[in-house]
Design an enzyme around this catalytic site. Structure first.
Site, PDB file in Angstrom:
ATOM      1  N   THR A   1     -19.763  11.489  32.109  1.00 35.30           N
ATOM      2  CA  THR A   1     -21.165  11.715  32.416  1.00 35.30           C
ATOM      3  C   THR A   1     -21.502  13.193  32.587  1.00 35.30           C
ATOM      4  O   THR A   1     -22.662  13.568  32.494  1.00 35.30           O
ATOM      5  CB  THR A   1     -21.492  10.965  33.709  1.00 35.30           C
ATOM      6  OG1 THR A   1     -20.388  11.162  34.616  1.00 35.30           O
ATOM      7  CG2 THR A   1     -21.618   9.486  33.457  1.00 35.30           C
TER       8      THR A   1
ATOM      9  N   ALA B   1     -25.836  12.044  39.897  1.00 32.95           N
ATOM     10  CA  ALA B   1     -26.433  13.386  39.821  1.00 32.95           C
ATOM     11  C   ALA B   1     -27.341  13.616  41.023  1.00 32.95           C
ATOM     12  O   ALA B   1     -27.283  14.659  41.676  1.00 32.95           O
ATOM     13  CB  ALA B   1     -27.204  13.556  38.518  1.00 32.95           C
TER      14      ALA B   1
ATOM     15  N   ILE C   1     -33.989  17.890  34.584  1.00 31.98           N
ATOM     16  CA  ILE C   1     -32.762  17.768  33.794  1.00 31.98           C
ATOM     17  C   ILE C   1     -31.842  18.931  34.154  1.00 31.98           C
ATOM     18  O   ILE C   1     -32.159  20.096  33.923  1.00 31.98           O
ATOM     19  CB  ILE C   1     -33.087  17.760  32.279  1.00 31.98           C
ATOM     20  CG1 ILE C   1     -33.999  16.570  31.946  1.00 31.98           C
ATOM     21  CG2 ILE C   1     -31.805  17.722  31.455  1.00 31.98           C
ATOM     22  CD1 ILE C   1     -33.459  15.205  32.353  1.00 31.98           C
TER      23      ILE C   1
ATOM     24  N   ASN D   1     -28.796  19.665  33.062  1.00 30.70           N
ATOM     25  CA  ASN D   1     -28.097  20.297  31.934  1.00 30.70           C
ATOM     26  C   ASN D   1     -28.542  19.583  30.664  1.00 30.70           C
ATOM     27  O   ASN D   1     -28.120  18.461  30.389  1.00 30.70           O
ATOM     28  CB  ASN D   1     -26.577  20.170  32.129  1.00 30.70           C
ATOM     29  CG  ASN D   1     -25.792  20.838  31.016  1.00 30.70           C
ATOM     30  OD1 ASN D   1     -26.255  20.937  29.883  1.00 30.70           O
ATOM     31  ND2 ASN D   1     -24.597  21.294  31.332  1.00 30.70           N
TER      32      ASN D   1
ATOM     33  N   GLN E   1     -25.777  12.075  27.158  1.00 31.57           N
ATOM     34  CA  GLN E   1     -25.891  10.810  27.872  1.00 31.57           C
ATOM     35  C   GLN E   1     -26.932   9.908  27.220  1.00 31.57           C
ATOM     36  O   GLN E   1     -26.719   8.714  27.040  1.00 31.57           O
ATOM     37  CB  GLN E   1     -26.309  11.064  29.320  1.00 31.57           C
ATOM     38  CG  GLN E   1     -25.236  11.623  30.179  1.00 31.57           C
ATOM     39  CD  GLN E   1     -24.382  10.504  30.717  1.00 31.57           C
ATOM     40  OE1 GLN E   1     -23.398  10.122  30.101  1.00 31.57           O
ATOM     41  NE2 GLN E   1     -24.778   9.946  31.830  1.00 31.57           N
TER      42      GLN E   1
ATOM     43  N   LYS F   1     -33.309  12.503  38.690  1.00 28.25           N
ATOM     44  CA  LYS F   1     -33.356  11.039  38.703  1.00 28.25           C
ATOM     45  C   LYS F   1     -32.153  10.356  38.045  1.00 28.25           C
ATOM     46  O   LYS F   1     -31.936   9.169  38.240  1.00 28.25           O
ATOM     47  CB  LYS F   1     -34.615  10.568  37.999  1.00 28.25           C
ATOM     48  CG  LYS F   1     -35.901  10.774  38.807  1.00 28.25           C
ATOM     49  CD  LYS F   1     -37.062  10.215  38.013  1.00 28.25           C
ATOM     50  CE  LYS F   1     -38.340  10.138  38.828  1.00 28.25           C
ATOM     51  NZ  LYS F   1     -39.435   9.590  37.977  1.00 28.25           N
TER      52      LYS F   1
ATOM     53  N   VAL G   1     -29.582  10.069  34.279  1.00 28.36           N
ATOM     54  CA  VAL G   1     -29.840   9.754  32.873  1.00 28.36           C
ATOM     55  C   VAL G   1     -28.793   8.842  32.230  1.00 28.36           C
ATOM     56  O   VAL G   1     -28.799   8.657  31.025  1.00 28.36           O
ATOM     57  CB  VAL G   1     -29.955  11.055  32.033  1.00 28.36           C
ATOM     58  CG1 VAL G   1     -31.226  11.804  32.381  1.00 28.36           C
ATOM     59  CG2 VAL G   1     -28.728  11.940  32.202  1.00 28.36           C
ATOM     60  N   GLY G   2     -27.896   8.285  33.020  1.00 29.23           N
ATOM     61  CA  GLY G   2     -26.806   7.497  32.434  1.00 29.23           C
ATOM     62  C   GLY G   2     -27.220   6.197  31.787  1.00 29.23           C
ATOM     63  O   GLY G   2     -26.597   5.749  30.829  1.00 29.23           O
ATOM     64  N   GLU G   3     -28.249   5.559  32.308  1.00 32.04           N
ATOM     65  CA  GLU G   3     -28.625   4.244  31.780  1.00 32.04           C
ATOM     66  C   GLU G   3     -29.905   4.265  30.936  1.00 32.04           C
ATOM     67  O   GLU G   3     -30.008   3.518  29.969  1.00 32.04           O
ATOM     68  CB  GLU G   3     -28.834   3.200  32.898  1.00 32.04           C
ATOM     69  CG  GLU G   3     -28.276   3.525  34.242  1.00 32.04           C
ATOM     70  CD  GLU G   3     -26.814   3.134  34.414  1.00 32.04           C
ATOM     71  OE1 GLU G   3     -26.066   3.938  34.969  1.00 32.04           O
ATOM     72  OE2 GLU G   3     -26.431   2.044  34.011  1.00 32.04           O
TER      73      GLU G   3
END
Lengths: 166, 743, 329
Positions: free
Chosen positions: B472, B514, B634, B636, B643, B706, B708-710
């Site tokens: 991630t 994050a 964001i 990065n 992601q 917030k 961003v993985g899903e």
């Protein structure tokens, strides 16, 4: 339960072989049922090469044997006696990253990193083969390396960048 | 003051990139030790029944085989169900490996063979002869819908479906309705790294466990409670994880096996599952869902009904939020939701990337597309008309919601306005092109996390938290946050994770890391700032003596007076001049609950997909994807983009390729390998464009992050299915959309 | 994987001698399928004879102009060999449609002929399979048979041969050269693989003491109108659901000769010469190709999850014929 052959004695089956891995010769006393992948990982303890399926279905175990990319999980170490093998640990020279390694970092061509050694060895094999002309060729010829994180577009960008500079 | 130490929001290369491209990064099975032995697991060949006899004598006769562990010789483990509960356990009776002769699901681990070499263990495992008394099994969801029942108990993050208004009445009064059923088969996470654990055993009885896990503390507490060990005796490390996507949220059985063998044999042990065994534990549940939408001719939604039935195991009630999204995503006064389970003879399902949303939003967003066609309305327009500024299920405004910007920017980039709505309108030879879109939604969660930070006199900062990086980018973004907060060059900062001795962090999952760990890291560095200022005040004739922290700027390895930046001091000099070796802090951020309670906190996306369908052969190529994401700040853009792209690939995969096929003859997932369980290959993935829409949010956390993985995956499968409809005029309501369904 | 002994053959005769009378010995070349099946506990040789040292690694023209492909030439080297690319591009196309670059670098021409089926049940030792354990039953007939055969099946087995290369060889009318205790013999490709009938455990007509030494391609080249079409569940690195190898020659606007070989539909590469003859002297139209496809598939029998295959095969045949016809050289 299927019929299984009678056990073969380990000593009787043991062979002494030499694998030259990343320019270093390793003499191994090894049984024929040890795959090249397990020989590299568990006997020589170079664990950069990964096991992702052990069935030739993912490409994580890709190494270069005499310059050609193969799945090390589907060959026996004894069959490679005398071979010249390059694993991910031997790709950089004198601490300087191979252009593909740097391109993979710059293009973020991985996430978890588990398929990465195989992807990079595969890409080196691809460049050695010299058959990829278009972006689609790279995609097709990198299709033997699964990436579950889905970094494919970045992998193609990295390979393309290095190929174009050749 | 140059402020070259501004990293947040920059496309910084992964700090662990070098390790990953050189083979230096070590994963759970990459550790070795003197006398290491190897365990191979034997899996049950039936789905339900009893083990009548296990004959391991042939295996044990081989020289170098140390033991064959089975239910007949494993004892002395924890007694209470509670001891087997883990941080992600659903309610129920948690499974105990090798402690029963009952077989409850196919591929249940029934023996562990431990030998001197991997090859010997693998061979000996084939010699373990098991006699079963098989019972009839039940593995079909659709054949047992009449047995659906409400879930029992609670699971972290699970929201009970809630009704509002009067669905039946509103649906009857609606001018245009759609009423459809969707089916999704099981999917297995199948990270590239097969689950593995290496346990190093020490003479004093303590162990070091290298585990594939999304939470070292989860691993540690499971091992402690199941094997009755004190925390001091169990060191757990997991610096690199070869993908997980939820598969490592629960301690998987290779952990149990490796620890069991190490403790019993007093030896170091490595256990790696086979690819086939990667189909022997949790998975995204088989689900059938029905949606009824009712609207007026102007497109305004009047009634939504969303009902889902999923499979679970016989021993735990796995639950996820499938139907809830229908009460949140659009403005609608009358909503009816229902969520039920059917117990099947399988292992318990498990959270898998965007659990619940991937399933439920697929249904909702396909149904919205079907409704749009019935209304003769552009699908994007229908979403705009029903845009919701508040979460209707909780009647709370969103802390931030830039979804409208997502729609606009992604549509413009994609060229959506040029779309002819007629299915089959873009035909070129045997190729039919189709354009489809969908909305995505996920939670912006915060979970408990702490961090420690140590700043030393050499000017280096080390920050740590017991979280994970499963690809991630945790290492990288935490390093960025720490470097920027303390104003240090990024190569002066080291972030540590995957070590149970580090401060607490909850499981790495749900896109919460994050935000949660990031806040803890930021706060730890803020505490270091305070401490450094306070130390600086002790320096004789210190110009900082009268200043408060608000008057100070940290940048470029220095502490400046903000008003007069010509006055500064190198941070490391503060330590040297005060004869301080190091400054240590530990942060425990407490979210502003009162502020947060007033808001709904979510991420959103708009995804537009172009497909090319071979009309003659049915094959589908996703030729283009544009996804606009609103996920707060964001950290990065490079790793965040990866992601999202990864999520999109998962969405394409779920739409077109992936399914663990259950053979009901044997109650067994039968395509249990990478050759037959298809995930996309390089050639399947084409142009993907990601847009991060600006979204400022000061409610979620101080960083405005917030996660961003899903979100990248949610909605993608619906957009693909909708594009296929646009291309072909065919509505395929069961996934994956393999070519036979389009012939 | 059980324990076994290993030796390296020093010559063809030595290899044949080593295996003669040893029913549990097997030859190993690329190993890509054999080692996999040994790991899966499907095959249990007690001795492996490594034949990689044998001098069967050349591709060369025979005196009569036929092309000899050494049994040990890798699939990659065969597909990328200039003479194969030039004169037998169908074969190159088929080989490159199979497996992955890494596997093609390992797999040999002889080994490709010897590939075992990818039937899920053949691989999963917890399920009955007549091919793996004769007499135990066929799990696929009432199971998940999406990838299974529709032609030439028996009540004992509905597995398919997974090769792409062999489908092209069938269309080319290649000949397999083998050497055994009784000497050398040539096996036309159509007689090399078998249908399952009552003995699905026997894939081909190679005797246990025989070694494949090479593949001979006839002089006829078919390098103008050809197509290898592979239909699969993803764009690459997947086995064929259906594949079609077509070569055709036109004369005065009608079909002079056409060969249509199918993969993914039977226990061996499938051809129907009667239908090919029917197409002779007919115009090369979609309608005629479709009618021919119907005739080829007339006897197709499906088993549930593979019900789609006849329709897919028909479309694939028409498409492959059309693309062979329209190929721009």
């Amino acid at each position: 339960m299927d019929q299984v052959a009678a056990p073969v004695l380990v000593d009787q089956a043991t062979h002494t072989i030499t694998l030259t891995i990343n320019k270093i010769p390793y003499e191994l006393k090894i049984q024929p049922w040890v795959t090249l992948l397990d020989a590299i990982r568990e006997y020589v303890q170079l664990t950069g090469t990964k096991k992702g399926c052990d069935q030739g279905q993912c490409g994580a175990c890709t190494v270069l044997v005499n310059g050609k990319r193969i799945n090390s999980c589907l060959t026996l170490a004894v069959m490679k006696d005398g071979a010249d093998i390059t694993t991910i640990e031997g790709v950089a020279e004198d601490g300087i990253l191979h252009p593909l390694q740097q391109a993979f970092i710059d293009h973020d061509a991985f996430q978890c990193g588990y398929c990465t050694p195989g992807q990079i060895c595969s890409a080196i094999g691809l460049l050695n083969e010299g058959k990829a002309r278009t972006k689609e060729d790279i995609q097709e010829l990198m299709s033997g390396n699964l990436c579950r994180c889905g970094a494919y577009t970045n992998i193609v960008a990295a390979v393309q960048q290095v190929k174009d500079k050749l | 003051m140059n402020n070259e130490t501004s990293y947040i929001g920059q496309p910084v290369n992964r700090v662990d990139g070098y390790a990953k491209v050189t083979g230096d990064a070590k994963y759970a099975a990459d550790y070795n030790a003197g006398g290491l032995c190897y365990g191979v697991v034997v899996s049950a060949g039936i789905a339900r029944g009893r083990i009548v006899r296990i004959d391991a004598s042939a295996a044990l006769q081989l020289e170098g085989v140390f033991q064959v562990f089975t239910h007949e010789n494993v004892s002395g483990l924890a007694w209470f169900n509670m001891s087997y509960k883990d941080m992600d356990a659903p309610p129920g009776k948690h499974f105990r490996y090798l402690q029963t002769d009952m077989v409850t699901y196919s591929q249940q681990p029934v023996a562990l063979v431990v030998a001197e070499t991997f090859e010997l263990a693998r061979y000996a495992a084939t010699l373990v002869n098991i006699t079963y008394a098989a019972d009839a099994h039940t593995t079909s969801l659709t054949g047992n819908l009449d047995k659906a029942r409400p879930p029992k108990g609670k699971k972290t993050g699970f929201k009970k479906p809630a009704n509002r208004g009067h669905f039946e009445k509103a649906f009857k009064a609606a001018q245009v309705t759609t009423d459809v059923t969707y089916y999704q088969g099981a999917e297995h996470h199948n990270p590239m790294e097969m689950h593995a654990t290496t346990v190093l055993y020490y003479k004093n009885g303590s162990i070091t466990v290298y585990d594939k896990t999304q939470g070292v503390l989860n691993t540690q507490s499971y091992v402690k409670s199941v094997f009755g060990l004190s925390g001091k005796k169990v060191k757990v490390l997991s610096p690199f994880v070869g993908g997980a996507f939820g598969s490592a949220l629960r301690p998987q059985y290779q952990l149990f096996m490796a620890v069991l063998a190490a403790l019993e044999l007093k030896r170091s042990v490595k256990v790696m599952l086979t690819r086939q065994q990667m189909f022997s534990f949790g998975f995204r549940p088989i689900t059938q869902q029905s949606l009824s939408l009712g609207a007026l001719e102007d497109g305004s939604l009047q009634a939504i009904s969303h009902k889902a039935i999923s499979g679970t195991s016989q021993f735990e009630d796995y639950v996820e939020n499938i139907v809830n999204w229908s009460g949140m995503l659009y403005h609608c006064k009358n909503v009816q939701q229902d969520y039920k389970l059917v117990s099947l003879d399988t292992y318990t399902p498990l959270d898998m990337r965007a659990p619940g949303a991937v399933t439920g939003v697929f249904g909702l967003e396909c149904a919205m597309d079907e409704l749009a066609y019935k209304l003769h309305m552009d699908p994007l327009e229908l979403r705009r008309i029903n845009y919701s500024v508040e979460d209707g299920s909780m009647k709370k405004p969103y802390s931030s919601k830039a979804l409208m910007d997502c729609y606009e920017q992604a549509a413009a980039r994609f060229g959506w306005s040029k779309r002819n709505p007629r299915p089959g309108s873009m035909k070129n030879g045997h190729l039919l092109t189709g354009w489809g879109m969908a909305t995505g939604m996920w939670d912006a969660m915060t979970v408990p996390a702490r961090a420690k930070a140590t700043f030393t006199a050499d000017g280096k900062l080390t920050v740590g938290s017991a979280t994970a990086d499963i690809g991630t980018g945790t290492y990288t973004i935490m390093t960025q946050i720490a470097a920027e907060t303390l104003g240090l060059p990024i190569d002066h900062v080291t972030f540590q994770l995957g070590d149970a001795s580090l401060p607490f962090a909850y499981l790495e999952g749900g896109s919460a890391t994050a935000a949660s760990v990031g806040t803890a890291v930021q706060q730890a560095c803020l505490q270091i700032r305070e401490r450094l200022l306070s130390l600086a005040k002790d320096i004789p004739d210190s110009p900082f003596r009268e200043l408060s922290i608000e008057q100070i700027t940290f940048a470029d390895g220095k502490m400046y007076m903000s008003e007069t930046p010509a006055n500064f001091i190198h941070l490391k000099d503060i330590l040297t001049l005060t004869a301080t070796d190091a400054v240590n802090v530990t942060s425990t951020p407490l979210p502003n609950i009162f502020k947060q309670m007033k808001y709904a906190k979510n991420t959103h996306s708009a995804v537009f997909v172009e497909v090319q369908v071979d009309e003659e052969l049915g094959s589908v190529k996703v030729s283009r994807v544009v996804s606009a994401v609103a996920a707060g700040r964001i950290l990065n853009p490079k790793t965040a983009r990866s992601q999202i792209v990864g999520g999109i690939v998962w969405g394409i995969s779920g739409a077109l390729y992936e399914e663990s096929v259950m053979d009901h003859q044997f109650g067994r997932f039968i395509n249990h390998n990478y050759a037959e369980y298809h995930i996309p290959v390089n050639l399947d993935i084409n142009d993907i464009e990601v847009i991060f829409v600006e979204e400022n949010d000061d409610v979620v956390n101080p960083l405005g992050v917030k996660g961003v993985g899903e979100i990248g995956q949610v909605g993608v499968a619906a957009a693909v299915a909708n594009a296929i409809y646009h291309a072909t005029g065919k509505r395929i309501r069961d996934l994956p959309i393999t070519l036979d369904k389009l012939l | 994987m059980n324990n076994f002994t290993y030796s390296q053959a020093t010559g063809i005769d030595n290899a044949v001698n080593e295996i003669t009378g040893h029913e549990k010995s097997m030859f190993i070349a690329g190993g890509t399928n054999l080692i996999d099946l040994m790991k899966e506990n499907v095959l249990h040789p007690d001795h492996l004879i490594d034949i990689n040292g044998l001098h069967l690694t050349s591709i060369e023209f025979l005196d009569d102009g036929r092309l000899f492909l050494g049994a040990l030439v890798t699939n990659a080297d065969t597909a990328w060999h200039p003479e194969v690319e030039k004169k037998y591009p169908l074969l190159a196309e088929a080989i490159l449609a199979g497996a992955s670059p890494q596997l093609r670098n390992m797999a040999t021409n002889g080994g490709n002929l010897m590939q075992r089926t990818r039937c899920y049940y053949f691989y999963d030792t917890s399920t009955p399979c007549n091919k793996r354990t004769p007499g135990s039953g066929c799990s696929a007939i009432n199971g998940y048979n999406r990838i299974h055969a529709i032609l030439g099946t028996s009540q004992h087995c509905i597995a398919v041969h997974p090769s792409d290369m062999c489908v092209a060889l069938r269309a080319i009318n290649a000949v397999v050269q083998v050497k055994g205790k009784a000497g050398e013999r040539l096996i036309p490709i159509e007689h090399f693989h078998r249908l399952p009938a009552y003995t699905p455990q026997i894939d081909n007509n190679l005797a246990h003491d025989e070694l494949i030494t090479g593949i001979i391609l006839p002089r006829e080249h078919f390098n103008t109108h050809y197509k290898y079409l592979k239909v699969r569940d993803r764009a690459s690195y997947a086995f064929a659901l259906v594949s079609v190898a077509v070569v055709l020659r036109l004369k005065e606007g009608v079909i002079d000769e056409i060969r249509i070989a199918l993969g993914g539909v039977a226990h061996k590469p499938w051809r129907d010469e009667g239908v090919e003859n029917w197409l002779k002297d007919k115009p090369a139209t979609d309608e005629n190709f479709a009618e021919a496809a119907d005739m080829i598939l007339q006897e197709a029998k499906t088993f549930g999850a593979n019900d789609f295959k006849p329709a897919l095969a028909k479309r694939a045949i028409v498409r492959a014929c059309r693309e062979a016809l329209n190929r721009e050289i």
